[in-house]
Motif scaffolding. Structure first.
Motif, PDB file in Angstrom:
ATOM      1  N   LEU A  41     -22.235 -36.780 -16.676  1.00 54.02           N
ATOM      2  CA  LEU A  41     -21.439 -36.799 -15.453  1.00 54.02           C
ATOM      3  C   LEU A  41     -21.286 -38.200 -14.906  1.00 54.02           C
ATOM      4  O   LEU A  41     -20.283 -38.539 -14.305  1.00 54.02           O
ATOM      5  CB  LEU A  41     -22.191 -36.018 -14.367  1.00 54.02           C
ATOM      6  CG  LEU A  41     -21.934 -34.558 -14.174  1.00 54.02           C
ATOM      7  CD1 LEU A  41     -22.843 -34.060 -13.068  1.00 54.02           C
ATOM      8  CD2 LEU A  41     -20.481 -34.311 -13.826  1.00 54.02           C
ATOM      9  N   ASP A  42     -22.350 -38.983 -15.080  1.00 51.76           N
ATOM     10  CA  ASP A  42     -22.365 -40.260 -14.373  1.00 51.76           C
ATOM     11  C   ASP A  42     -23.383 -41.218 -14.988  1.00 51.76           C
ATOM     12  O   ASP A  42     -24.161 -40.834 -15.877  1.00 51.76           O
ATOM     13  CB  ASP A  42     -22.672 -40.053 -12.880  1.00 51.76           C
ATOM     14  CG  ASP A  42     -23.718 -38.972 -12.629  1.00 51.76           C
ATOM     15  OD1 ASP A  42     -24.547 -38.721 -13.519  1.00 51.76           O
ATOM     16  OD2 ASP A  42     -23.709 -38.390 -11.547  1.00 51.76           O
ATOM     17  N   GLU A  43     -23.361 -42.446 -14.504  1.00 51.36           N
ATOM     18  CA  GLU A  43     -24.302 -43.471 -14.977  1.00 51.36           C
ATOM     19  C   GLU A  43     -24.427 -44.540 -13.880  1.00 51.36           C
ATOM     20  O   GLU A  43     -23.468 -44.792 -13.138  1.00 51.36           O
ATOM     21  CB  GLU A  43     -23.772 -44.106 -16.278  1.00 51.36           C
ATOM     22  CG  GLU A  43     -24.645 -45.189 -16.887  1.00 51.36           C
ATOM     23  CD  GLU A  43     -26.053 -44.703 -17.277  1.00 51.36           C
ATOM     24  OE1 GLU A  43     -26.900 -44.604 -16.356  1.00 51.36           O
ATOM     25  OE2 GLU A  43     -26.292 -44.446 -18.469  1.00 51.36           O
ATOM     26  N   TYR A  44     -25.595 -45.129 -13.774  1.00 55.59           N
ATOM     27  CA  TYR A  44     -25.767 -46.241 -12.836  1.00 55.59           C
ATOM     28  C   TYR A  44     -25.053 -47.478 -13.369  1.00 55.59           C
ATOM     29  O   TYR A  44     -25.011 -47.696 -14.587  1.00 55.59           O
ATOM     30  CB  TYR A  44     -27.244 -46.580 -12.682  1.00 55.59           C
ATOM     31  CG  TYR A  44     -28.062 -45.508 -11.999  1.00 55.59           C
ATOM     32  CD1 TYR A  44     -27.832 -45.171 -10.669  1.00 55.59           C
ATOM     33  CD2 TYR A  44     -29.091 -44.850 -12.664  1.00 55.59           C
ATOM     34  CE1 TYR A  44     -28.604 -44.206 -10.028  1.00 55.59           C
ATOM     35  CE2 TYR A  44     -29.863 -43.887 -12.035  1.00 55.59           C
ATOM     36  CZ  TYR A  44     -29.614 -43.573 -10.716  1.00 55.59           C
ATOM     37  OH  TYR A  44     -30.367 -42.617 -10.082  1.00 55.59           O
ATOM     38  N   VAL A  45     -24.535 -48.295 -12.480  1.00 56.37           N
ATOM     39  CA  VAL A  45     -23.942 -49.575 -12.877  1.00 56.37           C
ATOM     40  C   VAL A  45     -25.032 -50.645 -12.829  1.00 56.37           C
ATOM     41  O   VAL A  45     -25.814 -50.708 -11.873  1.00 56.37           O
ATOM     42  CB  VAL A  45     -22.779 -49.975 -11.927  1.00 56.37           C
ATOM     43  CG1 VAL A  45     -22.377 -51.435 -12.120  1.00 56.37           C
ATOM     44  CG2 VAL A  45     -21.579 -49.067 -12.166  1.00 56.37           C
ATOM     45  N   GLY A  46     -25.073 -51.450 -13.884  1.00 53.23           N
ATOM     46  CA  GLY A  46     -25.962 -52.613 -13.871  1.00 53.23           C
ATOM     47  C   GLY A  46     -27.421 -52.304 -14.160  1.00 53.23           C
ATOM     48  O   GLY A  46     -28.279 -53.172 -14.000  1.00 53.23           O
ATOM     49  N   ILE A  47     -27.724 -51.093 -14.581  1.00 53.79           N
ATOM     50  CA  ILE A  47     -29.125 -50.770 -14.887  1.00 53.79           C
ATOM     51  C   ILE A  47     -29.426 -51.315 -16.297  1.00 53.79           C
ATOM     52  O   ILE A  47     -28.584 -51.200 -17.196  1.00 53.79           O
ATOM     53  CB  ILE A  47     -29.363 -49.237 -14.766  1.00 53.79           C
ATOM     54  CG1 ILE A  47     -30.863 -48.923 -14.818  1.00 53.79           C
ATOM     55  CG2 ILE A  47     -28.592 -48.436 -15.810  1.00 53.79           C
ATOM     56  CD1 ILE A  47     -31.188 -47.503 -14.337  1.00 53.79           C
ATOM     57  N   PRO A  48     -30.593 -51.947 -16.508  1.00 53.16           N
ATOM     58  CA  PRO A  48     -30.875 -52.503 -17.834  1.00 53.16           C
ATOM     59  C   PRO A  48     -30.802 -51.430 -18.930  1.00 53.16           C
ATOM     60  O   PRO A  48     -31.166 -50.271 -18.708  1.00 53.16           O
ATOM     61  CB  PRO A  48     -32.317 -53.028 -17.693  1.00 53.16           C
ATOM     62  CG  PRO A  48     -32.505 -53.242 -16.226  1.00 53.16           C
ATOM     63  CD  PRO A  48     -31.655 -52.214 -15.537  1.00 53.16           C
ATOM     64  N   ALA A  49     -30.312 -51.851 -20.112  1.00 53.41           N
ATOM     65  CA  ALA A  49     -30.069 -50.896 -21.210  1.00 53.41           C
ATOM     66  C   ALA A  49     -31.323 -50.121 -21.600  1.00 53.41           C
ATOM     67  O   ALA A  49     -31.247 -48.956 -22.003  1.00 53.41           O
ATOM     68  CB  ALA A  49     -29.525 -51.642 -22.419  1.00 53.41           C
ATOM     69  N   ASP A  50     -32.502 -50.755 -21.459  1.00 55.04           N
ATOM     70  CA  ASP A  50     -33.732 -50.065 -21.883  1.00 55.04           C
ATOM     71  C   ASP A  50     -34.460 -49.392 -20.716  1.00 55.04           C
ATOM     72  O   ASP A  50     -35.586 -48.921 -20.872  1.00 55.04           O
ATOM     73  CB  ASP A  50     -34.663 -51.067 -22.583  1.00 55.04           C
ATOM     74  CG  ASP A  50     -35.051 -52.213 -21.661  1.00 55.04           C
ATOM     75  OD1 ASP A  50     -34.492 -52.302 -20.539  1.00 55.04           O
ATOM     76  OD2 ASP A  50     -35.916 -53.023 -22.056  1.00 55.04           O
ATOM     77  N   HIS A  51     -33.825 -49.353 -19.537  1.00 57.06           N
ATOM     78  CA  HIS A  51     -34.492 -48.741 -18.378  1.00 57.06           C
ATOM     79  C   HIS A  51     -34.613 -47.226 -18.590  1.00 57.06           C
ATOM     80  O   HIS A  51     -33.636 -46.567 -18.957  1.00 57.06           O
ATOM     81  CB  HIS A  51     -33.676 -49.029 -17.109  1.00 57.06           C
ATOM     82  CG  HIS A  51     -34.441 -48.769 -15.854  1.00 57.06           C
ATOM     83  ND1 HIS A  51     -34.791 -47.497 -15.449  1.00 57.06           N
ATOM     84  CD2 HIS A  51     -34.948 -49.615 -14.925  1.00 57.06           C
ATOM     85  CE1 HIS A  51     -35.464 -47.566 -14.308  1.00 57.06           C
ATOM     86  NE2 HIS A  51     -35.579 -48.846 -13.971  1.00 57.06           N
ATOM     87  N   PRO A  52     -35.799 -46.667 -18.361  1.00 59.51           N
ATOM     88  CA  PRO A  52     -35.965 -45.220 -18.614  1.00 59.51           C
ATOM     89  C   PRO A  52     -35.064 -44.344 -17.742  1.00 59.51           C
ATOM     90  O   PRO A  52     -34.780 -43.203 -18.117  1.00 59.51           O
ATOM     91  CB  PRO A  52     -37.447 -44.963 -18.315  1.00 59.51           C
ATOM     92  CG  PRO A  52     -37.953 -46.171 -17.610  1.00 59.51           C
ATOM     93  CD  PRO A  52     -37.057 -47.312 -17.979  1.00 59.51           C
ATOM     94  N   GLU A  53     -34.612 -44.860 -16.600  1.00 55.67           N
ATOM     95  CA  GLU A  53     -33.752 -44.043 -15.734  1.00 55.67           C
ATOM     96  C   GLU A  53     -32.261 -44.223 -16.004  1.00 55.67           C
ATOM     97  O   GLU A  53     -31.433 -43.592 -15.348  1.00 55.67           O
ATOM     98  CB  GLU A  53     -34.056 -44.317 -14.253  1.00 55.67           C
ATOM     99  CG  GLU A  53     -35.353 -43.694 -13.796  1.00 55.67           C
ATOM    100  CD  GLU A  53     -35.434 -42.191 -14.073  1.00 55.67           C
ATOM    101  OE1 GLU A  53     -34.419 -41.490 -13.920  1.00 55.67           O
ATOM    102  OE2 GLU A  53     -36.515 -41.720 -14.470  1.00 55.67           O
TER     103      GLU A  53
END
Ligand code: F6R
Length: 241
Positions: free
Chosen positions: A64-76
């Motif tokens: 549905l969605d994704e955070y912008v700017g979250i690091p590629a390896d971030h667990p969230e």
């Protein structure tokens, strides 16, 4: 709108998973939500896969969605969350290449949002949804357009606070922007399965089922969809007449 009320979330997750399994067709496009609500449903799908009763091999999943700017390896990062739920260790049989999320790391997230919307068209076969306390679906917060397409949005303070639990309760770490399917994009799904558990969701559930369709409670737009099933526990149903 079909409404299914049971005492607890575990039972509902299993019934909802069975609806997905019964409605499954090879090559299906399944819309998937993140957050805590669908975790029991995903677990039930993994169990069905492990038992040899269900496999999404060759089918695809669309976040549905994704955070912008979250690091590629971030667990969230939602890609990583959904990878853990649906792909890792056999998961539901889904191949990694068939798990799609909006590209929150794109140089221009607005372009990424448009591309994602075009890739989803004409709509997924079944869309799984959770429900925000303020009535949001995806990250479509109150006040947004009821026909919106996939777009970059700002997370409200209340949604960032609700999600802080996934970021060590540190508000500074909670992303501010997201790419989300719009309400129009969500409405283009052939079938919708929405789950909501707990008293926190009771007001949003009341609006969803008994309120007027309004931008103030984005989920109310689902009243205009022809095939919605809502799975709620008794706590979430507590404000219904
Ligand atoms: C998740 C999403 C959100 C959540 C909603 C409920 O992809 O788009 O709309 O479904 O915030 O979150 P939980 O399930 O954590 O209560």
């Amino acid at each position: 709108m079909r409404i299914i009320i049971r005492e607890n979330a575990e039972e509902l997750s299993k019934i909802a998973a069975q609806q997905i399994i019964d409605g499954y067709t090879p090559g299906m496009r399944l819309g998937v939500a993140t957050g805590s609500t669908p975790l029991g449903l995903y677990k039930a799908l993994r169990e069905a896969h492990a038992a040899g009763d269900f496999s999404m091999a060759g089918s695809s999943a669309w976040a549905l969605d994704e955070y912008v700017g979250i690091p590629a390896d971030h667990p969230e990062r939602y890609f990583n969350v959904l990878h853990t739920e649906l792909v890792k260790d056999g998961g539901v049989g889904l191949f990694e290449a068939d798990l799609h999320t909006p590209d929150g790391g794109a140089e221009d997230p607005k372009v990424a949002a448009k591309e994602y919307d075009a890739a989803i068209a004409p709509g997924v076969d079944i869309q799984i949804l959770g429900l925000g306390r303020n009535g949001h679906i995806g990250f479509n917060e109150p006040g947004g357009g009821l026909a919106s397409r996939t777009h970059v949005d700002v997370l409200t303070a209340s949604t960032r606070e609700a999600n802080a639990r996934f970021f060590d309760n540190d508000m500074d770490r909670v992303p501010t922007f997201c790419v989300t399917q719009g309400l129009g994009t969500i409405m283009s799904a052939k079938k919708i399965v929405l789950l909501a558990f707990g008293t926190d969701k009771a007001e949003a559930v009341e609006q969803l089922i008994e309120g007027a369709v309004s931008q103030l409670w984005p989920a109310t737009v689902l009243q205009h969809h022809v095939d919605v099933t809502v799975y709620i526990d008794e706590a979430a149903a507590s404000r219904l007449e």
